[in-house]
Design an enzyme around this catalytic site. Structure first.
Site, PDB file in Angstrom:
ATOM      1  N   ASP A 141       1.638   2.741   3.714  1.00 50.57           N
ATOM      2  CA  ASP A 141       0.647   3.873   3.286  1.00 50.57           C
ATOM      3  C   ASP A 141       1.331   5.164   3.411  1.00 50.57           C
ATOM      4  O   ASP A 141       1.028   6.146   3.721  1.00 50.57           O
ATOM      5  CB  ASP A 141      -0.646   3.688   4.452  1.00 50.57           C
ATOM      6  CG  ASP A 141      -1.832   4.796   3.923  1.00 50.57           C
ATOM      7  OD1 ASP A 141      -1.744   5.150   2.918  1.00 50.57           O
ATOM      8  OD2 ASP A 141      -2.504   5.331   4.907  1.00 50.57           O
ATOM      9  N   LYS A 178      -9.381  -0.012  -5.884  1.00 50.95           N
ATOM     10  CA  LYS A 178      -9.341   0.712  -4.581  1.00 50.95           C
ATOM     11  C   LYS A 178     -10.677   1.540  -4.622  1.00 50.95           C
ATOM     12  O   LYS A 178     -11.012   2.170  -5.449  1.00 50.95           O
ATOM     13  CB  LYS A 178      -8.269   1.665  -4.572  1.00 50.95           C
ATOM     14  CG  LYS A 178      -8.168   2.507  -3.355  1.00 50.95           C
ATOM     15  CD  LYS A 178      -7.731   1.613  -2.180  1.00 50.95           C
ATOM     16  CE  LYS A 178      -7.856   2.328  -0.527  1.00 50.95           C
ATOM     17  NZ  LYS A 178      -6.772   3.274  -0.356  1.00 50.95           N
ATOM     18  N   HIS A 220     -10.590   1.568   1.626  1.00 50.94           N
ATOM     19  CA  HIS A 220     -10.386   2.426   2.579  1.00 50.94           C
ATOM     20  C   HIS A 220     -11.610   2.231   3.695  1.00 50.94           C
ATOM     21  O   HIS A 220     -12.600   2.758   3.227  1.00 50.94           O
ATOM     22  CB  HIS A 220     -10.095   3.979   2.169  1.00 50.94           C
ATOM     23  CG  HIS A 220      -9.879   4.723   3.211  1.00 50.94           C
ATOM     24  ND1 HIS A 220      -8.976   5.359   3.397  1.00 50.94           N
ATOM     25  CD2 HIS A 220     -10.741   5.163   4.108  1.00 50.94           C
ATOM     26  CE1 HIS A 220      -8.666   6.183   4.464  1.00 50.94           C
ATOM     27  NE2 HIS A 220      -9.946   6.219   5.001  1.00 50.94           N
ATOM     28  N   HIS A 237      -4.794  -0.667   5.753  1.00 50.47           N
ATOM     29  CA  HIS A 237      -4.313   0.267   7.056  1.00 50.47           C
ATOM     30  C   HIS A 237      -5.218   0.106   8.184  1.00 50.47           C
ATOM     31  O   HIS A 237      -5.722   1.151   8.583  1.00 50.47           O
ATOM     32  CB  HIS A 237      -4.041   1.678   6.740  1.00 50.47           C
ATOM     33  CG  HIS A 237      -5.170   2.455   5.633  1.00 50.47           C
ATOM     34  ND1 HIS A 237      -6.434   2.280   6.111  1.00 50.47           N
ATOM     35  CD2 HIS A 237      -5.030   2.906   4.622  1.00 50.47           C
ATOM     36  CE1 HIS A 237      -7.110   2.962   5.057  1.00 50.47           C
ATOM     37  NE2 HIS A 237      -6.219   3.231   4.186  1.00 50.47           N
ATOM     38  N   HIS A 275       1.788   5.351  -1.491  1.00 49.96           N
ATOM     39  CA  HIS A 275       1.221   6.492  -2.408  1.00 49.96           C
ATOM     40  C   HIS A 275       2.672   7.344  -2.882  1.00 49.96           C
ATOM     41  O   HIS A 275       3.575   7.560  -2.329  1.00 49.96           O
ATOM     42  CB  HIS A 275       0.540   7.700  -1.484  1.00 49.96           C
ATOM     43  CG  HIS A 275      -0.867   7.132  -1.004  1.00 49.96           C
ATOM     44  ND1 HIS A 275      -1.850   7.431  -1.631  1.00 49.96           N
ATOM     45  CD2 HIS A 275      -0.949   6.410   0.142  1.00 49.96           C
ATOM     46  CE1 HIS A 275      -2.809   6.720  -0.880  1.00 49.96           C
ATOM     47  NE2 HIS A 275      -2.177   6.396   0.229  1.00 49.96           N
ATOM     48  N   HIS A 301       0.892  -1.277  -0.097  1.00 48.88           N
ATOM     49  CA  HIS A 301       0.119   0.043   0.112  1.00 48.88           C
ATOM     50  C   HIS A 301       0.843   1.223   0.216  1.00 48.88           C
ATOM     51  O   HIS A 301       1.491   1.530   0.975  1.00 48.88           O
ATOM     52  CB  HIS A 301      -0.899   0.128   1.329  1.00 48.88           C
ATOM     53  CG  HIS A 301      -2.014   1.077   1.114  1.00 48.88           C
ATOM     54  ND1 HIS A 301      -3.174   0.907   1.394  1.00 48.88           N
ATOM     55  CD2 HIS A 301      -1.854   2.592   1.079  1.00 48.88           C
ATOM     56  CE1 HIS A 301      -3.830   2.137   1.385  1.00 48.88           C
ATOM     57  NE2 HIS A 301      -2.814   3.174   1.076  1.00 48.88           N
TER      58      HIS A 301
HETATM   59  O1  DOR Z   1      -3.457   9.448   5.569  1.00 48.05           O
HETATM   60  C1  DOR Z   1      -3.824   9.069   4.581  1.00 48.05           C
HETATM   61  N1  DOR Z   1      -3.088   9.853   3.361  1.00 48.05           N
HETATM   62  N2  DOR Z   1      -4.680   8.324   4.147  1.00 48.05           N
HETATM   63  C2  DOR Z   1      -5.244   8.314   3.152  1.00 48.05           C
HETATM   64  O2  DOR Z   1      -6.395   7.491   2.973  1.00 48.05           O
HETATM   65  C3  DOR Z   1      -4.671   8.944   1.782  1.00 48.05           C
HETATM   66  C4  DOR Z   1      -3.335   9.313   2.122  1.00 48.05           C
HETATM   67  C5  DOR Z   1      -2.848  10.489   1.063  1.00 48.05           C
HETATM   68  O3  DOR Z   1      -3.015  10.049  -0.124  1.00 48.05           O
HETATM   69  O4  DOR Z   1      -2.542  11.225   1.339  1.00 48.05           O
HETATM   70 ZN    ZN Z   2      -3.463   5.010   1.479  1.00 49.46          ZN
END
Ligand code: DOR
Ligand code: ZN
Length: 342
Positions: free
Chosen positions: A246, A99, A136, A174, A15, A13
């Protein structure tokens, strides 16, 4: 123990963002992980196979010279996703999951699903072609307390969803509560990822000595009893629980703001953070399977064969690393660590 050598892990997971941000953060992940499940919450989101193919190419182009990394792509489920989109995603081979964000739940989730029942035709197609659904798992209703949003999502939406689609493979992403641990243990064809922040910190971290925005992520940190339940799940040796950082980079100024963004950046030192968490409960011997075996097993991909080594060394997490216009504050900035990847 002075050295810990394990199979190279994957991040289930992650970003990565896009453009200059992607170029800035990708090298950290490539250094530690062989593969990662790439979140689709860009602006605009990754909604089609064509979007995912183009994003994948941009990620591949940003991999530092001479290094290996495989981005595993995902599609962003919207109210307009069709069963045909799922079939095409499956055929693409490089899209590994879809997702679900409840509309408005978190960063760039405005295009998310407004009512989970509206997705039933799509979930039917996903169950049919065996495409995993990544959740989520939070409700967004204003009458539900922020700290209860995961528990209520499980009761109101996840349990009925799994009743409607018993063979749909789901990852509850998460997880933050003992309620999530209990549910994942009790149901079939469901797994969960666990982040370093939810293993290492409870909600006191948000308020220690003042408001601490760099510990703000969604789902938000919970009580100590929940952190303990997550730790026990992570070290249990149950293949339903595996690593997903995450890691979610936001500039320092966008976090230190009157309306700060949610997300903790951990790609810099993810493995070290997990090692600290596992060592705190004398379970370093359980780290390899959590980090490197159970994820690929769930996604039906081969386990990595290369190995990496962590060594016992004291170092301090930097206050900031270069990123865009105002820098990036890593999770636990300034804190002392006792493991380091060599
Ligand atoms: O804390 C988070 N940041 N939770 C999420 O679900 C998205 C993520 C983000 O893309 O910054
Ligand atoms: Zn995330």
């Amino acid at each position: 123990m002075q050295k810990l050598t394990i199979t190279r892990p994957d991040d289930w997971h992650l970003h990565l963002r896009d453009g200059a941000a992607l170029k800035a953060v990708l090298p950290y992940t490539v250094r530690q992980f062989a593969r990662a499940i790439i979140m689709p919450n860009l602006k605009p989101p990754i909604r089609s196979v064509a979007d995912a193919a183009a994003y994948r190419d941009r990620i591949l182009a940003a991999i530092p010279e001479g290094q290996q990394f495989e981005p595993l792509m995902t599609l962003y489920l919207t109210d307009n996703t069709s069963p045909d989109d799922i079939l095409r995603a499956k055929e693409s081979q490089f899209i590994k999951a879809v997702k679900y964000y409840p509309a408005g739940a978190t960063t760039n989730s405005d295009s998310g699903v407004t009512d989970i029942q509206k997705g039933d035709r799509v979930f039917e197609a996903m169950q049919q072609v065996d495409m995993p659904l990544l959740l989520h798992g939070e409700v967004t209703d204003n009458d539900v307390d922020t700290f209860d949003r995961e528990k209520v999502f499980i009761e109101r939406h996840l349990i009925p969803l799994k009743q409607r689609f018993p063979n749909l493979r789901v990852v509850l992403e998460h997880i933050t509560t003992s309620d999530a641990v209990q549910y994942v243990l009790s149901a079939n064809t469901i797994a969960a990822t666990i982040t370093p922040q939810h293993l290492l910190f409870n909600r006191n971290a948000l308020f220690k000595g003042g408001l601490c925005p760099h510990f703000y992520c969604l789902p938000i940190l919970k009580r100590e009893e929940h952190r303990q339940a997550l730790l026990q799940a992570a070290i249990s040796g149950n293949p339903k629980f595996f690593l997903g950082t995450d890691s979610a980079p936001h500039t320092r100024t966008s976090k230190e703001s009157s309306c700060g963004c949610a997300g903790c950046f951990s790609a810099l030192h993810a493995l070290e953070l997990y090692a600290e968490a596992f060592e705190s409960v004398k379970a370093l011997d359980k780290l390899e399977a959590f980090a490197s075996f159970y994820g690929p097993d769930f996604y039906q991909l081969p386990r990595n064969t290369e190995r990496i080594t962590l060594s016992k060394t004291t170092w301090r997490i930097p206050d900031e690393v270069p990123f865009m216009e105002s820098g990036l504050v890593p999770l636990g900035a300034g804190q002392e660590m006792t493991w380091q990847m060599v």
